[in-house]
Scaffold this motif. Structure first.
Motif, PDB file in Angstrom:
ATOM      1  N   VAL A  65       7.089  14.323   0.597  1.00  0.00           N
ATOM      2  CA  VAL A  65       8.502  13.976   0.501  1.00  0.00           C
ATOM      3  C   VAL A  65       9.075  13.702   1.889  1.00  0.00           C
ATOM      4  CG1 VAL A  65       8.736  15.414  -1.552  1.00  0.00           C
ATOM      5  CG2 VAL A  65       9.340  16.345   0.672  1.00  0.00           C
ATOM      6  N   GLN A  66      10.179  12.989   1.896  1.00  0.00           N
ATOM      7  CA  GLN A  66      10.927  12.745   3.130  1.00  0.00           C
ATOM      8  C   GLN A  66      12.282  13.421   2.973  1.00  0.00           C
ATOM      9  OE1 GLN A  66      11.024   8.666   4.357  1.00  0.00           O
ATOM     10  NE2 GLN A  66      11.559   9.211   6.443  1.00  0.00           N
ATOM     11  N   PRO A  67      12.403  14.649   3.454  1.00  0.00           N
ATOM     12  CA  PRO A  67      13.621  15.419   3.195  1.00  0.00           C
ATOM     13  C   PRO A  67      14.865  14.766   3.779  1.00  0.00           C
ATOM     14  CG  PRO A  67      11.859  16.823   4.025  1.00  0.00           C
ATOM     15  CD  PRO A  67      11.422  15.414   4.232  1.00  0.00           C
ATOM     16  N   ASP A 106      -6.938   4.537 -13.400  1.00  0.00           N
ATOM     17  CA  ASP A 106      -6.572   3.124 -13.478  1.00  0.00           C
ATOM     18  C   ASP A 106      -5.339   2.878 -14.334  1.00  0.00           C
ATOM     19  OD1 ASP A 106      -7.516   3.504 -16.055  1.00  0.00           O
ATOM     20  OD2 ASP A 106      -9.268   2.201 -15.836  1.00  0.00           O
ATOM     21  N   GLY A 107      -4.802   3.942 -14.931  1.00  0.00           N
ATOM     22  CA  GLY A 107      -3.582   3.829 -15.722  1.00  0.00           C
ATOM     23  C   GLY A 107      -3.759   3.189 -17.078  1.00  0.00           C
ATOM     24  N   ASP A 123       0.941   3.440 -11.109  1.00  0.00           N
ATOM     25  CA  ASP A 123       1.859   2.507 -10.450  1.00  0.00           C
ATOM     26  C   ASP A 123       3.301   3.001 -10.450  1.00  0.00           C
ATOM     27  OD1 ASP A 123       2.662   2.165 -13.079  1.00  0.00           O
ATOM     28  OD2 ASP A 123       1.988   0.083 -13.235  1.00  0.00           O
ATOM     29  N   GLY A 124       3.536   4.163 -11.071  1.00  0.00           N
ATOM     30  CA  GLY A 124       4.859   4.765 -11.081  1.00  0.00           C
ATOM     31  C   GLY A 124       5.861   4.096 -11.996  1.00  0.00           C
ATOM     32  N   ARG A 125       5.451   3.148 -12.792  1.00  0.00           N
ATOM     33  CA  ARG A 125       6.407   2.367 -13.583  1.00  0.00           C
ATOM     34  C   ARG A 125       6.734   2.994 -14.931  1.00  0.00           C
ATOM     35  NH1 ARG A 125       4.280  -3.709 -13.625  1.00  0.00           N
ATOM     36  NH2 ARG A 125       6.228  -3.933 -14.793  1.00  0.00           N
ATOM     37  N   PRO A 150       3.888   8.864  -7.895  1.00  0.00           N
ATOM     38  CA  PRO A 150       2.849   8.610  -6.884  1.00  0.00           C
ATOM     39  C   PRO A 150       3.369   8.579  -5.453  1.00  0.00           C
ATOM     40  CG  PRO A 150       2.553   7.169  -8.771  1.00  0.00           C
ATOM     41  CD  PRO A 150       3.855   7.861  -8.976  1.00  0.00           C
ATOM     42  N   ASP A 151       4.608   8.087  -5.253  1.00  0.00           N
ATOM     43  CA  ASP A 151       5.144   8.016  -3.892  1.00  0.00           C
ATOM     44  C   ASP A 151       5.861   9.291  -3.470  1.00  0.00           C
ATOM     45  OD1 ASP A 151       7.500   7.934  -5.318  1.00  0.00           O
ATOM     46  OD2 ASP A 151       8.141   5.973  -4.580  1.00  0.00           O
ATOM     47  N   GLY A 152       5.922  10.277  -4.341  1.00  0.00           N
ATOM     48  CA  GLY A 152       6.560  11.541  -4.016  1.00  0.00           C
ATOM     49  C   GLY A 152       8.068  11.525  -4.038  1.00  0.00           C
ATOM     50  N   GLY A 153       8.679  10.400  -4.343  1.00  0.00           N
ATOM     51  CA  GLY A 153      10.133  10.304  -4.305  1.00  0.00           C
ATOM     52  C   GLY A 153      10.833  10.904  -5.503  1.00  0.00           C
TER      53      GLY A 153
END
Length: 556
Positions: A330-332, A159-160, A117-119, A74-77
């Motif tokens: 993303v944050q390259p 909602d996961g 939630d990415g978990r 979800p956060d793109g990381g």
């Protein structure tokens, strides 16, 4: 910003020697975020990165195994990629474009989703008829859920709370309750369900049935019943739903088209012609475009404008048989510059090789080098050399430039000293030469009857009446160790490598160590040279011999 001392290296040259101290430059500031569409191919270990608005190539990454399916955190990381050939799941860091972990899954690794939630990541294993649950904090499988036969594509509700599994072998849809990781319902659908997508409100699941005459089964998630079946094109492969939930898009590999399903009526409008054998599909997060990557060895990309349902961009895809795509913010990370610095002992030129540089988000395109002496900044295709015209201390800066223009620099300080002579060091008392071993780790001993030219020493003018001696065979400096022994292992002209020459009679001279203010002694020719004598005696005197070939005792 901070600087960290990375290490000390040395290099040497006739006419000049270089004492090199490498200091990392401040890390480049983190890039602003950018939208990227990632594409992987089932017959390729490359991951392509493209601009989502133009499908223009940005850069490539390298994977450890051929991927089957992919999803973005979800956060793109992170990207998570299943691999049937690797029987595993790869964890791909989007900032640095590297695989940072591999999780064993099984030989049937297929569809993959990540919870909102990415978990947790859920990965289908068609070989064991299970869905594996991976904890993203530990990258370990924490549960296995038995589902139908040959599970393939997966989807997760917004909602996961539920994961939907297309069971291609048993022609049904398994619904997993994520609170208990058990199957809460099984719904019969069409033939060979391959993929599934869920509307943003979670009320309906669209199951793509991949038989030769394709269809999509619409499942009411409240009742777990099929409420409609929508015909699509031949051999459908991928399905994606718009962020507003108004349309579902299906790639039809046999027809070279994309079907557009209006979810309000569950009817398909005119199919959109795209490239050959379209497979991977996704809707941009802003809902304005649908990205399609078409199959084959030389894949292409098609960008569909959702307002006109027409292809506005055709682009080269670069990956073979694209199996999945994912959008991510993303944050390259910038590249990390690094280089080795050596010198020519014949011509006095320093040589730079940026082999220690490492890519960040994008591949490094080229390097630039500033030699620090006012000469023009140059571009390094691979490596380069430079000759300094005068003594001094210079800062060499090598800058890595990647494919998206991100940069990072590394520096090394270079002190250039004039070489005044090269000679064999001969003990006056026993007429034996001082020599060092090839490794430079052993102490210096005056016990050699003859030496070759490489065993000679360079004398370097440090200024203020001080000199340094450098072994030609090791390109290291005479230095005093903790027990006052002389070893030719100094990497730089440190304090322990400074000496003064005290002239004697008949051409003999003595060496005074600046660090200890003691004279260097040959110690009867049986023990190591030491810098521990307060007075000059016979064993504290030496001759310099000059011959270009083999050196034998000859006073000058």
């Amino acid at each position: 910003m901070r600087k960290s001392l990375l290490g000390l290296l040395t290099a040497a040259a006739v006419g000049a020697t270089t004492a090199i101290a490498m200091v990392s430059s401040p890390a480049a500031a983190a890039s602003t975020t950018r939208q990227v569409v990632y594409v992987v191919g089932s017959d390729d270990t490359l991951i392509g990165m493209f601009d989502p608005n133009t499908l223009q190539y940005v850069t490539l990454g390298v994977l450890d195994a051929k991927p089957t399916a992919m999803v973005a955190a979800p956060d793109g990381g992170r990207l998570y990629m299943s691999s049937r050939s690797g029987a595993s799941m790869a964890v791909f860091d989007t900032a640095t474009s590297t695989v940072v972990a591999t999780v064993p899954i099984g030989a049937g690794a297929a569809g993959i989703v990540v919870t909102p939630d990415g978990r947790r990541v859920y990965v289908a294993d068609g070989a064991t008829n299970q869905v594996k649950v991976v904890d993203t904090a530990t990258n370990a499988v924490t549960a296995s859920v038995r589902v139908g036969s040959a599970p393939d594509g997966l989807a997760v509700s917004a909602d996961g709370r539920r994961v939907f599994v297309a069971d291609s072998g048993s022609n049904d849809l398994s619904v997993i309750d994520t609170a208990t990781n058990t199957v809460a319902a099984t719904v019969a659908v069409g033939s060979a369900p391959h993929a599934v997508a869920v509307t943003p409100d979670g009320r309906r699941a669209y199951v793509l049935n991949s038989a030769s005459t394709g269809s999509v089964s619409v499942v009411d998630t409240a009742t777990n019943a099929v409420t409609a079946t929508v015909p699509v094109g031949g051999r459908p492969f991928g399905i994606a739903i718009a962020p507003d939930g108004a349309h579902a898009y299906v790639t039809n590999t046999a027809d070279n088209t994309v079907s557009v399903i209006a979810t309000a009526t569950n009817t398909a409008g005119p199919a959109i012609p795209v490239g050959p054998s379209p497979q991977a599909i996704g809707v941009a997060p802003d809902g304005k475009h649908v990205a399609v990557f078409n199959g084959g060895e030389l894949s292409t990309g098609s960008l569909i404008d959702v307002t006109t349902n027409r292809v506005t961009v055709n682009a080269e895809g670069l990956v073979w048989n694209p199996a999945a795509l994912a959008f991510a913010t993303v944050q390259p990370a910038p590249p990390t510059a690094g280089f080795t610095l050596t010198s020519s002992s014949d011509y006095g030129s320093v040589h730079v090789d940026p082999k220690d540089s490492k890519h960040g988000f994008a591949w490094i395109d080229h390097h630039t080098v500033d030699w620090g002496d006012g000469s023009p900044v140059g571009t390094l295709a691979s490596n380069g050399s430079h000759t300094y015209k005068s003594a001094g201390t210079y800062t060499i800066t090598v800058t890595a430039v990647d494919e998206i223009g991100e940069t990072n620099s590394a520096t090394k300080q270079v002190s250039v000293y004039p070489r005044t002579k090269t000679f064999g060091l001969l003990s006056r008392s026993n007429l034996r030469y001082v020599a060092t071993d090839a490794a430079g780790t052993g102490p210096l001993v005056a016990n050699r009857a003859a030496i070759d030219y490489p065993d000679a020493f360079d004398q370097l003018d440090l200024g203020n009446g001080e000199i340094a001696l450098r072994s030609r065979i090791t390109q290291r400096y005479f230095a005093i160790d903790a027990t006052n022994r002389l070893v030719a292992s100094g990497a730089t002209v440190a304090d322990a490598a400074h000496f003064r020459i005290v002239q004697g009679t008949d051409g003999a001279f003595s060496l005074l160590a600046v660090a200890t203010n003691r004279y260097v002694s040959g110690n009867d020719g049986t023990g190591p040279l030491t810098a521990d004598r307060t007075e000059i005696g016979p064993w504290e005197q030496f001759y310099a011999t000059f011959m270009l070939n083999r050196l034998r005792p000859q006073r000058t």
